[in-house]
Design a protein around this motif. Structure first.
Motif, PDB file in Angstrom:
ATOM      1  N   GLU A  16       0.822  -1.201   0.000  1.00 11.61           N
ATOM      2  CA  GLU A  16       0.000   0.000   0.000  1.00 11.61           C
ATOM      3  C   GLU A  16       0.864   1.263   0.000  1.00 11.61           C
ATOM      4  O   GLU A  16       0.540   2.244  -0.668  1.00 11.61           O
ATOM      5  N   LYS A  19       2.170   1.687  -3.525  1.00 10.96           N
ATOM      6  CA  LYS A  19       1.162   2.220  -4.441  1.00 10.96           C
ATOM      7  C   LYS A  19       0.991   3.725  -4.268  1.00 10.96           C
ATOM      8  O   LYS A  19       0.877   4.465  -5.255  1.00 10.96           O
ATOM      9  N   LEU A  23       2.190   6.692  -7.003  1.00 11.52           N
ATOM     10  CA  LEU A  23       1.050   7.343  -7.641  1.00 11.52           C
ATOM     11  C   LEU A  23       1.410   8.808  -7.896  1.00 11.52           C
ATOM     12  O   LEU A  23       1.604   9.573  -6.950  1.00 11.52           O
ATOM     13  N   SER A  83      -8.472   5.917  -6.528  1.00  9.43           N
ATOM     14  CA  SER A  83      -7.660   5.802  -7.746  1.00  9.43           C
ATOM     15  C   SER A  83      -7.668   4.393  -8.325  1.00  9.43           C
ATOM     16  O   SER A  83      -7.611   4.215  -9.551  1.00  9.43           O
ATOM     17  N   GLU A  84      -7.750   3.376  -7.460  1.00  6.40           N
ATOM     18  CA  GLU A  84      -7.713   2.000  -7.949  1.00  6.40           C
ATOM     19  C   GLU A  84      -8.983   1.599  -8.684  1.00  6.40           C
ATOM     20  O   GLU A  84      -8.978   0.648  -9.462  1.00  6.40           O
ATOM     21  N   TYR A  85     -10.066   2.322  -8.418  1.00  2.00           N
ATOM     22  CA  TYR A  85     -11.330   1.981  -9.086  1.00  2.00           C
ATOM     23  C   TYR A  85     -11.389   2.546 -10.500  1.00  2.00           C
ATOM     24  O   TYR A  85     -12.159   2.066 -11.330  1.00  2.00           O
ATOM     25  N   GLN A  89      -8.027  -1.443 -11.279  1.00  2.83           N
ATOM     26  CA  GLN A  89      -6.910  -2.095 -10.591  1.00  2.83           C
ATOM     27  C   GLN A  89      -7.330  -2.732  -9.281  1.00  2.83           C
ATOM     28  O   GLN A  89      -6.620  -3.586  -8.752  1.00  2.83           O
ATOM     29  N   ILE A  90      -8.481  -2.317  -8.764  1.00  2.00           N
ATOM     30  CA  ILE A  90      -8.943  -2.855  -7.486  1.00  2.00           C
ATOM     31  C   ILE A  90      -9.138  -4.368  -7.558  1.00  2.00           C
ATOM     32  O   ILE A  90      -8.939  -5.084  -6.569  1.00  2.00           O
ATOM     33  N   THR A  93      -5.850  -5.945  -6.949  1.00  2.00           N
ATOM     34  CA  THR A  93      -5.504  -5.797  -5.536  1.00  2.00           C
ATOM     35  C   THR A  93      -6.203  -6.848  -4.691  1.00  2.00           C
ATOM     36  O   THR A  93      -5.593  -7.500  -3.837  1.00  2.00           O
ATOM     37  N   LYS A 107      -4.110   0.406   4.046  1.00  2.00           N
ATOM     38  CA  LYS A 107      -4.104   1.559   3.137  1.00  2.00           C
ATOM     39  C   LYS A 107      -4.209   2.849   3.940  1.00  2.00           C
ATOM     40  O   LYS A 107      -3.504   3.828   3.668  1.00  2.00           O
TER      41      LYS A 107
END
Length: 252
Positions: A16, A19, A23, A83-85, A89-90, A93, A107
């Motif tokens: 986490e 990431k 970012l 951001s992952e959605y 990318q979620i 994860t 996170k």
């Protein structure tokens, strides 16, 4: 599903952190907030030196920009969880880290690790600028009080970031989360203060205000810094808990 071991929890935290650090928007947001804070600090200090704002203390002038620069930390919290959605990318994860509750908790912890020193540096930069420009003219200056207020401002910005990250995890979309949270901090909360001043002091932003800014002499029913910290932290913990519950029950 069994809980992850301590080694896996450490790896989740490391992932986490990686990431967030990699970012680009994390650093763009923090750098932008730093620059805006210096610009605002210069503006408020200039007003103070001209005497337009009256005989305000250096503390009031040095932290006058916090109410505006919190927007950068609101954005940081939202980006951390939304951001992952954006690109899906979620799903990756959750495939590699299926322990959802631990993953979202780590996170938030990773976000705190990045936010606390960043908030301290940004808040201190404005105070330092004000001190350099007004050390011979400002009234009511005490170094111990300034240091306590600086740590209070850092704590407030960190709690704001974590609270917004939790709400971002609930909404899962960057734009709606920005609209809701910026609307609250800059529209709803100021309006509520005009109509429900007694209730507003229990709101996270108002309670957080008392973490770093001493009340004016004519204010009544105010919170101490510790009380403000407790209320702000309680709001943050409540929303993080709600976010984790929904995160564990919803589909990606």
């Amino acid at each position: 599903m069994s809980a992850p071991s301590s080694k896996k929890i450490t790896r989740i935290l490391g992932a986490e952190l990686d990431k967030l650090v990699t970012l680009p928007m994390t650093w763009l947001t923090l750098i932008g907030t730093f620059i805006v804070n210096l610009v605002l600090a210069a503006a408020f200090t200039s007003v103070g030196l001209q005497g337009v704002a009256g005989t305000q203390s250096m503390l009031n002038i040095g932290f006058a920009s916090i109410g505006y620069l919190q927007a950068g930390f609101v954005m940081l919290g939202i980006l951390a969880t939304c951001s992952e959605y954006t690109g899906g990318q979620i799903r990756t994860t959750l495939t590699t880290m299926p322990w959802r509750g631990f993953q979202l908790s780590m996170k938030h912890l990773a976000l705190a690790i990045i936010t606390i020193p960043a908030a301290l540096i940004i808040a201190a930069s404005g105070v330092l600028y004000t001190y350099i420009k007004m050390r011979d003219t400002a009234v009511g200056f005490e170094i111990d009080t300034m240091i306590k207020a600086l740590f209070g401002a850092t704590g407030y910005l960190a709690l704001t970031t974590l609270l917004c990250a939790a709400i971002g995890a609930l909404l899962r979309r960057t734009t709606p989360a920005l609209v809701v949270l910026l609307g609250y901090y800059f529209v709803v909360s100021p309006l509520v203060s005009d109509y429900l001043p007694g209730l507003k002091r229990y709101f996270p932003d108002t309670a957080g205000y008392y973490m770093y800014m001493p009340p004016s002499p004519d204010e009544i029913n105010v919170f101490t810094p510790m009380q403000g910290t407790g209320i702000s932290a309680l709001w943050t913990l409540i929303f993080i808990t709600i976010a984790i519950v929904f995160y564990c029950k919803r589909d990606a």
